[in-house]
Design a protein around this motif. Structure first.
Motif, PDB file in Angstrom:
ATOM      1  N   ALA A   1      -3.134  -3.824  -1.396  1.00  0.00           N
ATOM      2  CA  ALA A   1      -3.944  -4.714  -1.346  1.00  0.00           C
ATOM      3  C   ALA A   1      -5.630  -5.058  -1.099  1.00  0.00           C
ATOM      4  O   ALA A   1      -6.019  -6.017  -1.039  1.00  0.00           O
ATOM      5  CB  ALA A   1      -3.084  -4.886   0.221  1.00  0.00           C
ATOM      6  N   ALA A   2      -5.228  -3.646  -0.448  1.00  0.00           N
ATOM      7  CA  ALA A   2      -7.457  -4.472   0.757  1.00  0.00           C
ATOM      8  C   ALA A   2      -8.615  -4.072  -0.639  1.00  0.00           C
ATOM      9  O   ALA A   2      -9.209  -5.388  -0.853  1.00  0.00           O
ATOM     10  CB  ALA A   2      -7.579  -3.045   1.466  1.00  0.00           C
ATOM     11  N   ARG A   3      -7.530  -3.142  -2.351  1.00  0.00           N
ATOM     12  CA  ARG A   3      -8.599  -3.569  -2.719  1.00  0.00           C
ATOM     13  C   ARG A   3      -8.762  -5.184  -3.766  1.00  0.00           C
ATOM     14  O   ARG A   3      -9.585  -6.018  -3.835  1.00  0.00           O
ATOM     15  CB  ARG A   3      -8.033  -2.751  -3.782  1.00  0.00           C
ATOM     16  N   SER A   4      -8.379  -5.342  -3.933  1.00  0.00           N
ATOM     17  CA  SER A   4      -6.817  -6.143  -4.248  1.00  0.00           C
ATOM     18  C   SER A   4      -8.036  -7.666  -3.314  1.00  0.00           C
ATOM     19  O   SER A   4      -8.940  -9.034  -4.375  1.00  0.00           O
ATOM     20  CB  SER A   4      -5.914  -6.722  -4.858  1.00  0.00           C
ATOM     21  N   ALA A   5      -7.779  -7.866  -2.308  1.00  0.00           N
ATOM     22  CA  ALA A   5      -8.835  -8.399  -1.515  1.00  0.00           C
ATOM     23  C   ALA A   5     -10.325  -8.418  -1.108  1.00  0.00           C
ATOM     24  O   ALA A   5     -10.925  -9.409  -1.223  1.00  0.00           O
ATOM     25  CB  ALA A   5      -8.344  -8.328   0.540  1.00  0.00           C
TER      26      ALA A   5
END
Length: 165
Positions: A143-147
């Motif tokens: 989720a952090a990588r995508s954001a």
């Protein structure tokens, strides 16, 4: 790679030497240059910012939601080369909460930034770099990588920086 991570010096040297020699893999060398500036945002000349607060102010002025930068005095590559690291959160809207803390690294010179950039890429980091600074975005979860992938080009545009991943 955020400035809060501490790695044994030998491991960092191996990564630096590996990252600086040979052909980097194509999936780790993606860079995107930001050529347009956001109207009304305060910019350093050609992506030059003298302080973490200057970077935060530019992001605030461009409509990002950011926290105040908190200096991180922990041992890291950034502090070992005479730079300074800060933690903060950044997001582009209230609907998209910041997934984790990000970092602002202020380097003493362009060479120190170049070496850090290669280390960050070696660890799969997502960052935006300028003259002697880097904004390191979170990558600790999918989720952090995508954001971070979504935010990086927007931040680069505001700061007149380059996306590194």
């Amino acid at each position: 790679m955020r400035s809060t991570r501490v790695f044994p010096v030998a491991a960092v040297l191996v990564v630096v030497l590996s990252a600086c020699s040979g052909d980097p893999s194509p999936d780790r060398t993606t860079t995107t240059s930001a050529t347009n500036r956001t109207p009304g945002a305060t910019h350093g000349a050609e992506g030059r910012y003298e302080s973490a607060q200057g970077i935060v102010d530019a992001l605030n002025q461009a409509g990002f939601t950011v926290s105040e930068p908190q200096k991180n005095d922990g041992a890291s590559y950034v502090t070992e080369v005479g730079g300074a690291g800060y933690e903060f959160t950044v997001t582009d809207s209230a609907e998209h909460a910041a997934p984790d803390s990000a970092g602002i690294n202020m380097f003493p010179n362009a060479e120190a930034l170049r070496v850090w950039t290669e280390i960050s890429k070696g660890f799969g980091g997502i960052a935006i770099t300028g003259h002697t600074w880097a904004v390191s975005l979170p990558t600790g979860s999918e989720a952090a990588r995508s954001a971070s992938r979504r935010l990086a080009p927007k931040i680069a545009k505001v700061l007149d920086g380059t996306v590194q991943q």
